[in-house]
Enzyme design. Structure first.
Site, PDB file in Angstrom:
ATOM      1  N   LYS A  23       0.856  -1.184   0.000  1.00 15.59           N
ATOM      2  CA  LYS A  23       0.000   0.000   0.000  1.00 15.59           C
ATOM      3  C   LYS A  23       0.895   1.238   0.000  1.00 15.59           C
ATOM      4  O   LYS A  23       2.041   1.151   0.408  1.00 15.59           O
ATOM      5  CB  LYS A  23      -0.924  -0.031   1.209  1.00 15.59           C
ATOM      6  CG  LYS A  23      -0.208   0.200   2.534  1.00 15.59           C
ATOM      7  CD  LYS A  23      -1.176   0.446   3.661  1.00 15.59           C
ATOM      8  CE  LYS A  23      -0.399   0.952   4.847  1.00 15.59           C
ATOM      9  NZ  LYS A  23      -1.145   1.156   6.048  1.00 15.59           N
ATOM     10  N   HIS A  35      -1.084  -6.392   5.132  1.00 14.26           N
ATOM     11  CA  HIS A  35      -0.556  -7.331   6.128  1.00 14.26           C
ATOM     12  C   HIS A  35      -1.605  -7.742   7.150  1.00 14.26           C
ATOM     13  O   HIS A  35      -1.469  -8.754   7.812  1.00 14.26           O
ATOM     14  CB  HIS A  35       0.694  -6.766   6.802  1.00 14.26           C
ATOM     15  CG  HIS A  35       0.431  -5.592   7.687  1.00 14.26           C
ATOM     16  ND1 HIS A  35       0.388  -4.320   7.196  1.00 14.26           N
ATOM     17  CD2 HIS A  35       0.205  -5.505   9.007  1.00 14.26           C
ATOM     18  CE1 HIS A  35       0.134  -3.494   8.192  1.00 14.26           C
ATOM     19  NE2 HIS A  35       0.022  -4.181   9.305  1.00 14.26           N
ATOM     20  N   GLU A  85      -3.883   3.317  17.081  1.00 15.49           N
ATOM     21  CA  GLU A  85      -2.443   3.281  17.327  1.00 15.49           C
ATOM     22  C   GLU A  85      -2.132   4.271  18.430  1.00 15.49           C
ATOM     23  O   GLU A  85      -2.797   5.295  18.538  1.00 15.49           O
ATOM     24  CB  GLU A  85      -1.685   3.684  16.055  1.00 15.49           C
ATOM     25  CG  GLU A  85      -1.774   2.664  14.957  1.00 15.49           C
ATOM     26  CD  GLU A  85      -1.106   3.173  13.689  1.00 15.49           C
ATOM     27  OE1 GLU A  85       0.034   2.781  13.435  1.00 15.49           O
ATOM     28  OE2 GLU A  85      -1.732   3.953  12.971  1.00 15.49           O
ATOM     29  N   HIS A  88      -7.268  -1.684   5.276  1.00 18.31           N
ATOM     30  CA  HIS A  88      -7.435  -2.613   6.401  1.00 18.31           C
ATOM     31  C   HIS A  88      -8.881  -2.714   6.880  1.00 18.31           C
ATOM     32  O   HIS A  88      -9.444  -3.794   6.987  1.00 18.31           O
ATOM     33  CB  HIS A  88      -6.568  -2.182   7.584  1.00 18.31           C
ATOM     34  CG  HIS A  88      -5.122  -2.009   7.244  1.00 18.31           C
ATOM     35  ND1 HIS A  88      -4.463  -2.884   6.413  1.00 18.31           N
ATOM     36  CD2 HIS A  88      -4.216  -1.080   7.614  1.00 18.31           C
ATOM     37  CE1 HIS A  88      -3.203  -2.486   6.300  1.00 18.31           C
ATOM     38  NE2 HIS A  88      -3.040  -1.401   7.015  1.00 18.31           N
ATOM     39  N   LYS A 109      -4.414   7.819  15.124  1.00 14.35           N
ATOM     40  CA  LYS A 109      -3.096   7.766  15.744  1.00 14.35           C
ATOM     41  C   LYS A 109      -3.162   8.487  17.074  1.00 14.35           C
ATOM     42  O   LYS A 109      -4.020   9.320  17.290  1.00 14.35           O
ATOM     43  CB  LYS A 109      -2.075   8.447  14.836  1.00 14.35           C
ATOM     44  CG  LYS A 109      -1.852   7.654  13.568  1.00 14.35           C
ATOM     45  CD  LYS A 109      -0.600   8.102  12.852  1.00 14.35           C
ATOM     46  CE  LYS A 109      -0.283   7.195  11.693  1.00 14.35           C
ATOM     47  NZ  LYS A 109       0.248   5.888  12.101  1.00 14.35           N
TER      48      LYS A 109
END
Lengths: 349, 450
Positions: B112, B142, B180, B204, B302
């Site tokens: 990506k 992933h 995150e 994702h 984030k």
């Protein structure tokens, strides 16, 4: 299993918790709540011990937030987080993280606690000492469903009760309130047995013990009668005397463990009313996690509306948050209470 | 084999790999395995626009092919910036590196971002497919290589107890979260202008949503899976009022996990007037018989409370409760939570009576944790995916159509954000802007605390 992490972050602590849990092979999710204890170094040991005992009834993740005092200006600008992660046998039934905050991070304790809360599970914050005056708006208190304070441990308990009433938000509770649960159930049971009307009540106990005031306010609020608060040498609460139209009902506990219940026309009964330790109180408090409406109602009755026998002066100032009907009810029986005063004094030791 | 601009000899490259393996491998370092690996390790120094470099690359590949007996099978892992894609792909073609001949294969692995909107994604796909056929291209997401994600399929389709309630009759809503705790770190150049929605939701989260919501595939092969995922992504309906049902935010200065964190706009290399989102929350619907009327809330960000990815299927409350309200005051909604990372596993939440004389019902959890039920360590996502590339198994790789459909979902939202307002600010270390909480409150729901 006990691991020390120095100069660490919440994410490292989280990793250590998962690692520790795997190492001893116990799953995490039996835990039903996160208990956050905010304290200083001096009281941390006792508080943690109480929480760890309470965790036998309520498996929980216990986070002890210890705000360290910085002695020099240099220390205050440096910020450090140390943690002690305990899982398995070292942590009661659950997990314990002792967080020591140094320097600037002391003012941002919620940033450390937030990532460590169990997913979904309710959060209870307990301040054994130095509780903020407005717990719900405290950054740590805001994370919690229930906020447990302890007015017993503060300098001016009665004044503090008034402040608690002003700041009350659903979910607040106080250990001084928890302490009187056995008294409340005993008195309620006693009144259930007789078909008498209560006309006046006297609550006697040591000075600077807010439990006495809370019990008095609860009785005043529920029975809608004048309640006198009088002082004795303790320990704790010593007696409750209710004057009814069919004679006095007295619950007398002189030694702090065994009480006598006497009801007119019935034999005297011995009743176990032991003063309980903090672990039991916390365990009881954790049993219900919804707001305690009875506490709210009793607290809002207002300390200054209790009658006093003179040795402790009542708090001054009119309170405004009082619901109107109660106010009206309080005025009417006032004369009756004074009339009964001699009876009460005679009964007092 | 490595190909890059830096001046490295084979040994420098091998050393770099050696150090990385030694530090990060999940199994113990074994010298004899390393000796075997190092035989085939080469480094070719060159630039993307230089024909000579690619000739050297071809020479080295051919030489290795003979020495190692790889039978002409090569996979190219293109870890290059998007703007270099056309030139690299063309160079591979020009120097005959992309030609499959006589039973051997050539594969290309792409990372990506797969474009930054539908148009760029289509362009990128056109460039890649000009040289590599669709079945030769492997797009690495992933997340799809993670055990827990693959377990969604096992959970749903190998068991009987979940699938009957996996629909609008029982499910109230679904929350998919990827949080995150870190900021953008040194990725300012990549991140600014892209933002959380493009970086995470497009790939994702929409993939996780597709796996959660799709119908049972006819078989577990790549075509059948892709068909179902494509169907469900095609049925996604955007909210009518994008201002009401989407929220974006930017982290402001604050404290995260006990450490001070700067705000996004103060990060090095970020334009102080940047409108890039570091937090995005959107509400999507799926227009099919199974999911009509069930909102899917996707959020990512984030500098949030902690690092966690999970899918929470939240069920409706019991239609009738014989208990009084005091008894059920503390009872929440039933939920199945698939914890993708960390502490991979599945949690089931339901109410249970609290021991005692009074009837009081409280939420409890039942838990399955990978780390406890299977103590064997599971392969890293990349490990699994690279193996799949070598085996030619494309089960876990999103296809061209899926990528384009995802952009079709996200593009209108990005366009709306571009022209309307600014990102809401949220203090670092919290669970996002209050606007996101309000967005769910309007629907009478609330975000779980993951």
């Amino acid at each position: 299993m006990k691991t020390d992490l120095t100069d660490t972050t919440a994410s490292k602590i989280n990793k250590e918790l998962v690692r520790g849990r795997r190492a001893i092979g116990t799953p995490a999710v039996g835990m039903v709540l996160t208990l956050v204890i905010v304290t200083d170094e001096e009281n941390a040991y006792d508080a943690l011990k109480a929480a760890s005992d309470a965790s036998r009834e309520h498996p929980s993740r216990t986070l002890v937030v210890i705000k360290r005092v910085s002695r020099s200006p240099r220390d205050r600008t440096q910020s450090r987080l140390d943690a002690e992660v305990r899982v398995g046998a070292d942590a009661g039934t659950g997990e314990t993280v002792v967080l020591r905050l140094h320097g600037e991070v002391v003012d941002h304790a919620q940033s450390v606690v937030l990532p460590l809360l169990l997913p979904d599970a309710p959060v209870v914050v307990w301040w054994p000492v130095n509780a903020p005056l407005d717990p719900a708006n405290d950054p740590l208190g805001a994370l919690a469903q229930r906020r447990v304070t302890d007015t017993y441990a503060c300098e001016q308990p009665v004044k503090e009760l008034a402040a608690r009433a002003d700041a009350y938000t659903p979910g607040d509770t106080d250990l001084s309130w928890t302490r009187i649960t056995p008294w409340r159930s005993m008195l309620a049971a006693a009144l259930d047995q007789v078909a008498c009307e209560v006309q006046g009540v006297e609550v006697e106990g040591e000075e600077f013990n807010p439990s006495c005031e809370l019990l008095a306010m609860w009785l005043a609020d529920r029975l809608d009668v004048p309640v006198r608060r009088s002082h004795s040498a303790g320990p704790g609460l010593t007696a409750v005397r209710m004057d009814t139209d069919c004679g006095p009902i007295v619950l007398d506990r002189a030694d702090g463990s065994l009480a006598t219940l006497s009801i007119q026309g019935q034999p005297k009964r011995a009743v176990a009313l032991k003063r309980r330790d903090t672990a039991e109180l916390i365990a009881e408090e954790l049993r219900r996690l919804d707001p305690d409406d009875t506490y709210a109602s009793a607290l809002r009755y207002g300390v200054e509306r209790l009658k006093s026998d003179g040795s402790g002066s009542p708090a001054k100032g009119e309170r405004e948050a009082v619901p109107a009907p109660v106010e009206a009810a309080a005025k009417a029986p006032a004369d009756r209470a004074t009339a009964q005063a001699p009876v009460n004094e005679a009964a007092a030791k | 084999m490595g190909f890059a601009r830096r001046e490295w000899a084979n040994e420098d490259f091998a050393q770099e790999v050696h150090d990385a393996v030694k530090e990060h491998a999940r199994t113990p370092f074994r010298e004899e395995v390393w000796q075997q690996l190092i035989q085939g390790m080469r480094f070719v120094q060159g630039t993307f626009d230089d024909d000579e470099s690619f000739e050297r690359l071809r020479g080295t590949i051919e030489e290795l092919d003979k020495a190692q007996g790889t039978g002409g099978n090569f996979a190219f892992y293109l870890s290059v910036p998007p703007r270099s894609f056309p030139v690299v792909i063309q160079q591979l073609k020009k120097h005959g590196l992309a030609d499959q001949t006589g039973g051997s294969w050539r594969r290309a692995v792409i990372e990506k971002p797969f474009g930054h909107d539908l148009k760029s994604a289509e362009e990128l796909n056109a460039i890649v497919h000009e040289v590599f056929a669709p079945d030769q291209v492997f797009r690495i997401d992933h997340y799809l290589g993670k055990e827990t994600v693959q377990n969604i399929l096992a959970l749903r389709f190998a068991n009987t107890m979940f699938e009957p309630i996996w629909n609008r009759s029982f499910v109230d809503h679904v929350q998919i979260t990827m949080a995150e705790d870190i900021g953008i770190g040194g990725r300012a150049g990549y991140y600014d202008g892209i933002g959380a929605a493009r970086d995470v939701i497009q790939n994702h989260l929409l993939q996780l949503m597709a796996l959660t919501a799709m119908e049972e595939p006819a078989s577990f092969d790549a075509d059948a899976l892709a068909a179902e995922k494509t169907k469900v992504l095609g049925a996604v309906r955007l909210p009518k009022d994008l201002g009401r049902d989407t929220v974006r935010g930017q982290y402001a200065a604050g404290w995260q996990g006990g450490a001070k964190a700067v705000g996004y706009l103060e990060e090095e290399g970020i334009d102080p007037s940047s409108k890039t989102d570091t937090y995005a929350a959107i509400r999507l619907g799926i227009d099919n018989r199974r999911w009509a009327g069930v909102p899917f809330y996707l959020r990512t960000g984030k500098r949030l409370g902690r690092r966690v990815t999970e899918i929470a299927v939240v069920f409706q409350r019991a239609p009738h409760s014989p208990f009084d309200t005091t008894a059920t005051e503390e009872l929440g909604s039933n939920a199945i939570v698939i914890r993708v990372q960390p502490d991979e596993g599945v949690t089931v939440r339901f109410g249970s009576k609290v021991p005692g004389t009074s009837m009081e019902i409280r939420d409890v959890s039942m838990d399955f944790a990978y780390g406890e039920s299977f103590t064997e360590s599971s392969p890293e996502a990349y490990e699994r995916l690279i193996l799949d590339v070598l085996l030619g198994d494309s089960n876990l790789f999103p296809r061209t159509e899926e990528v384009e459909l995802s952009w079709k979902i996200l593009d209108p939202i990005e366009e709306y954000w571009d022209t309307n307002g600014r990102p809401a600010q949220y203090p670092a270390g919290t669970w996002g802007p209050v606007e996101a909480d309000e967005m769910l409150e309007r629907d009478g729901r609330s975000w779980r605390r993951p």
